[in-house]
Design a protein around this motif. Structure first.
Motif, PDB file in Angstrom:
ATOM      1  N   TYR A  93      67.668  -5.844  39.655  1.00 26.22           N
ATOM      2  CA  TYR A  93      67.322  -5.660  38.426  1.00 26.22           C
ATOM      3  C   TYR A  93      66.789  -4.325  38.311  1.00 26.22           C
ATOM      4  CZ  TYR A  93      65.207  -6.792  33.847  1.00 26.22           C
ATOM      5  OH  TYR A  93      64.656  -6.661  32.493  1.00 26.22           O
ATOM      6  N   ASN A  94      67.497  -3.420  37.938  1.00 24.65           N
ATOM      7  CA  ASN A  94      66.843  -1.933  38.081  1.00 24.65           C
ATOM      8  C   ASN A  94      67.135  -1.270  37.016  1.00 24.65           C
ATOM      9  OD1 ASN A  94      68.424  -2.954  41.116  1.00 24.65           O
ATOM     10  ND2 ASN A  94      66.293  -1.846  41.369  1.00 24.65           N
ATOM     11  N   ASN A  95      66.337   0.036  36.830  1.00 25.10           N
ATOM     12  CA  ASN A  95      66.786   1.195  36.146  1.00 25.10           C
ATOM     13  C   ASN A  95      67.030   2.408  36.881  1.00 25.10           C
ATOM     14  OD1 ASN A  95      66.545   0.193  33.483  1.00 25.10           O
ATOM     15  ND2 ASN A  95      64.156   0.578  33.439  1.00 25.10           N
ATOM     16  N   TYR A  97      69.695   5.225  35.618  1.00 22.96           N
ATOM     17  CA  TYR A  97      70.651   5.650  34.810  1.00 22.96           C
ATOM     18  C   TYR A  97      71.915   6.347  35.021  1.00 22.96           C
ATOM     19  CZ  TYR A  97      68.376   3.469  30.479  1.00 22.96           C
ATOM     20  OH  TYR A  97      67.721   2.844  29.527  1.00 22.96           O
ATOM     21  N   LEU A 150      54.914  -2.835  39.875  1.00 25.62           N
ATOM     22  CA  LEU A 150      55.415  -1.764  39.110  1.00 25.62           C
ATOM     23  C   LEU A 150      55.697  -2.286  37.563  1.00 25.62           C
ATOM     24  CD1 LEU A 150      57.424   0.690  39.577  1.00 25.62           C
ATOM     25  CD2 LEU A 150      59.315  -0.899  39.376  1.00 25.62           C
ATOM     26  N   CYS A 152      57.322  -1.505  34.039  1.00 21.87           N
ATOM     27  CA  CYS A 152      58.253  -0.641  33.550  1.00 21.87           C
ATOM     28  C   CYS A 152      57.730  -0.297  31.862  1.00 21.87           C
ATOM     29  CB  CYS A 152      59.648  -1.305  33.468  1.00 21.87           C
ATOM     30  SG  CYS A 152      60.934  -0.319  32.435  1.00 21.87           S
ATOM     31  N   TRP A 156      58.681  -5.249  31.492  1.00 23.38           N
ATOM     32  CA  TRP A 156      58.798  -5.989  32.567  1.00 23.38           C
ATOM     33  C   TRP A 156      58.148  -5.425  33.929  1.00 23.38           C
ATOM     34  CZ3 TRP A 156      61.228  -3.449  36.686  1.00 23.38           C
ATOM     35  CH2 TRP A 156      62.085  -2.571  36.238  1.00 23.38           C
ATOM     36  N   THR A 187      65.884  14.872  40.817  1.00 21.41           N
ATOM     37  CA  THR A 187      66.735  13.909  41.335  1.00 21.41           C
ATOM     38  C   THR A 187      68.080  14.531  41.697  1.00 21.41           C
ATOM     39  OG1 THR A 187      65.939  11.981  40.495  1.00 21.41           O
ATOM     40  CG2 THR A 187      68.454  11.737  40.966  1.00 21.41           C
ATOM     41  N   ASN A 236      67.479   1.323  44.568  1.00 16.02           N
ATOM     42  CA  ASN A 236      66.050   1.487  44.418  1.00 16.02           C
ATOM     43  C   ASN A 236      65.580   3.063  44.751  1.00 16.02           C
ATOM     44  OD1 ASN A 236      66.035  -1.651  45.879  1.00 16.02           O
ATOM     45  ND2 ASN A 236      64.668  -1.016  44.146  1.00 16.02           N
ATOM     46  N   ARG A 241      62.054   8.143  47.290  1.00 20.90           N
ATOM     47  CA  ARG A 241      61.914   8.116  45.857  1.00 20.90           C
ATOM     48  C   ARG A 241      60.114   8.117  45.711  1.00 20.90           C
ATOM     49  NH1 ARG A 241      62.106   2.816  43.725  1.00 20.90           N
ATOM     50  NH2 ARG A 241      61.438   3.643  41.651  1.00 20.90           N
ATOM     51  N   PHE A 250      59.245   4.763  34.920  1.00 21.21           N
ATOM     52  CA  PHE A 250      59.996   5.760  34.719  1.00 21.21           C
ATOM     53  C   PHE A 250      59.360   7.178  35.339  1.00 21.21           C
ATOM     54  CE2 PHE A 250      57.721   6.256  30.701  1.00 21.21           C
ATOM     55  CZ  PHE A 250      57.442   7.530  30.464  1.00 21.21           C
TER      56      PHE A 250
HETATM   57  N1  LIG Z   1      66.520   9.317  38.924  1.00 19.56           N
HETATM   58  C1  LIG Z   1      66.088   8.140  38.286  1.00 19.56           C
HETATM   59  N2  LIG Z   1      64.885   7.716  38.737  1.00 19.56           N
HETATM   60  C2  LIG Z   1      64.552   6.710  37.851  1.00 19.56           C
HETATM   61  C3  LIG Z   1      65.014   6.070  37.099  1.00 19.56           C
HETATM   62  C4  LIG Z   1      66.261   6.674  36.768  1.00 19.56           C
HETATM   63  O1  LIG Z   1      67.041   6.120  35.679  1.00 19.56           O
HETATM   64  N3  LIG Z   1      66.913   7.735  37.391  1.00 19.56           N
HETATM   65  N4  LIG Z   1      64.509   5.053  36.179  1.00 19.56           N
HETATM   66  C5  LIG Z   1      63.104   4.887  36.245  1.00 19.56           C
HETATM   67  C6  LIG Z   1      62.533   3.671  35.682  1.00 19.56           C
HETATM   68  S1  LIG Z   1      62.607   3.466  33.979  1.00 19.56           S
HETATM   69  C7  LIG Z   1      61.925   2.653  36.378  1.00 19.56           C
HETATM   70  S2  LIG Z   1      61.218   1.166  35.601  1.00 19.56           S
HETATM   71  C8  LIG Z   1      62.007   2.614  37.814  1.00 19.56           C
HETATM   72  C9  LIG Z   1      62.714   1.469  38.454  1.00 19.56           C
HETATM   73  O2  LIG Z   1      62.514   1.333  39.912  1.00 19.56           O
HETATM   74  P1  LIG Z   1      63.264   0.275  40.500  1.00 19.56           P
HETATM   75  O3  LIG Z   1      64.576   0.035  40.123  1.00 19.56           O
HETATM   76  O4  LIG Z   1      63.382   0.439  41.948  1.00 19.56           O
HETATM   77  O5  LIG Z   1      62.462  -1.120  40.362  1.00 19.56           O
HETATM   78  O6  LIG Z   1      62.805   3.675  38.303  1.00 19.56           O
HETATM   79  C10 LIG Z   1      62.483   5.082  37.666  1.00 19.56           C
HETATM   80  N5  LIG Z   1      62.795   6.235  38.249  1.00 19.56           N
END
Ligand SMILES: Nc1nc2c(c(=O)[nH]1)N[C@H]1C(S)=C(S)[C@@H](COP(=O)(O)O)O[C@H]1N2
Ligand SMILES: [Mo]
Length: 333
Positions: A93-95, A97, A150, A152, A156, A187, A236, A241, A250
């Motif tokens: 369950y990740n973000n 993009y 963490l 978001c 969540w 990134t 992740n 990161r 984010f």
């Molecule tokens: N490069 C990059 N970093 C990012 C994101 C992304 O889309 N691209 N999403 C962010 C968001 S919105 C969140 S909530 C967290 C999620 O980290 P996780 O997936 O390891 O829980 O990463 C952040 N770092």
């Protein structure tokens, strides 16, 4: 600021699960004693200054393809006794993009990213800018486990046993000059492996983030390279990161290739794409609603309902609130 430590426990006492749980109890006791002394009660490591050989952080599942085990980790700085999210939750369950906008897209698509070799450039206003191979960036610093919430901005949250190094140690090594007031993070930009980067409608690529220098130097801020005892899965943010636990998720930018010491507030990906909804500071704040939803409560994955109260600074106010004196907590920043 210092992270207080207590005498080390021999590794023989913490390698199996039973003893691991005892260690958690021990940490809680240490926390209680420190509270009486007036120190930050929860920012306690129970190792000494030297690493505990072979300790690898909270045990997780067996090593998966793309992962390596980690050793010589300084045991957890406990910031919460809440139940940890499972490895399965944290990796499905990740973000991210760069690999699509669905929560499961990163798990399905991030395997395509080549994370070795990996270079990180640290430059800008510093006396010793450097192009590091990832291994050389990490090696001089003590890996530590950090169990953090963490949160978001979408509402969540999870509890994650990160492994990483303090960003402050990394920045000190390049010797920031007096001109450095902010830090900008970038990134990787590699559309051939990050298919979401071909979609120009989502975010401006590459993803960027930023912190004020004092936020970057705060002892809670880490560069993470692993969780549950192994190197990060690509979804992740492998291989390195940011984790900034008092800010919306984010800000914790993934798969970093450049860290730049700058003299003004940098542009950041979400703020650029929608400045009305995503600020630069973006400290977790239950009093300031997102324009489209409340931030008072949160859904602790894998729960379906929002049943947790969101805490100011995600519960890390003791360690960070003093950086924001003068800021009106009812306002959007
Ligand atoms: N490069 C990059 N970093 C990012 C994101 C992304 O889309 N691209 N999403 C962010 C968001 S919105 C969140 S909530 C967290 C999620 O980290 P996780 O997936 O390891 O829980 O990463 C952040 N770092
Ligand atoms: Mo997020």
């Amino acid at each position: 600021m210092l992270i207080k430590t207590t005498p080390s426990i021999p590794s023989s006492e913490i390698t199996d699960e039973k003893h691991y749980l005892q260690r958690r109890d021990f940490i809680r006791l240490v926390g209680g004693a420190a509270m009486i002394a007036g120190a930050a009660p929860w920012l306690q490591a129970c190792a000494g200054d030297s690493p505990i050989a072979d300790f690898a952080g909270t045990p997780g599942p067996a090593v998966l393809p793309g992962q390596s085990p980690i050793s010589n980790v300084k045991p957890a700085v406990i910031t919460t006794t809440e139940k940890l999210n499972s490895f399965a939750d944290i990796t499905s369950y990740n973000n991210f993009y760069e690999f699509g906008m669905g929560k499961n897209d990163p798990q399905r698509h991030a395997g395509s990213l080549t994370t070795s070799p990996w270079k990180v450039k640290i430059d800008g206003h510093c006396a010793k800018p450097a192009d590091y191979q990832l291994e050389d960036l990490i090696k001089p610093h003590q890996l530590e486990e950090r169990i953090y919430r963490l949160r978001c901005v979408e509402g969540w949250s999870m509890v994650i046993p990160w492994i990483g190094i303090p960003l402050a140690s990394v920045l000190k090594a390049v010797e920031p000059t007096s001109k450095a007031t902010f830090v900008k993070f970038t990134t990787l930009h590699r559309p051939s492996e990050m298919m979401g980067q071909n979609d120009r409608s989502s975010l401006a690529w590459p993803y960027t983030e930023g912190l004020r220098l004092d936020e970057a130097m705060n002892p809670l801020t880490i560069l993470s390279v692993g969780l549950y005892g192994k190197t990060l899965m690509n979804q992740n943010g492998a291989p390195i990161r940011l984790v900034v636990p008092w800010k919306y998720g984010f800000k914790s930018i993934k798969s970093i290739v450049r860290i730049e010491l700058v003299d003004r507030m940098p542009a950041t990906a979400w703020n650029q794409s929608n400045p009305e909804e995503y600020g630069f500071y973006s400290n977790v704040n239950p009093q300031v609603d997102h324009p489209r939803w409340s931030q008072r409560t949160e859904r602790r994955i894998p729960a379906v309902f929002k049943s947790h109260q969101t805490e100011m600074f995600n519960g890390y106010g003791d360690q960070v609130a003093s950086m924001y004196t003068g800021m009106d907590l009812r306002k959007f920043y």
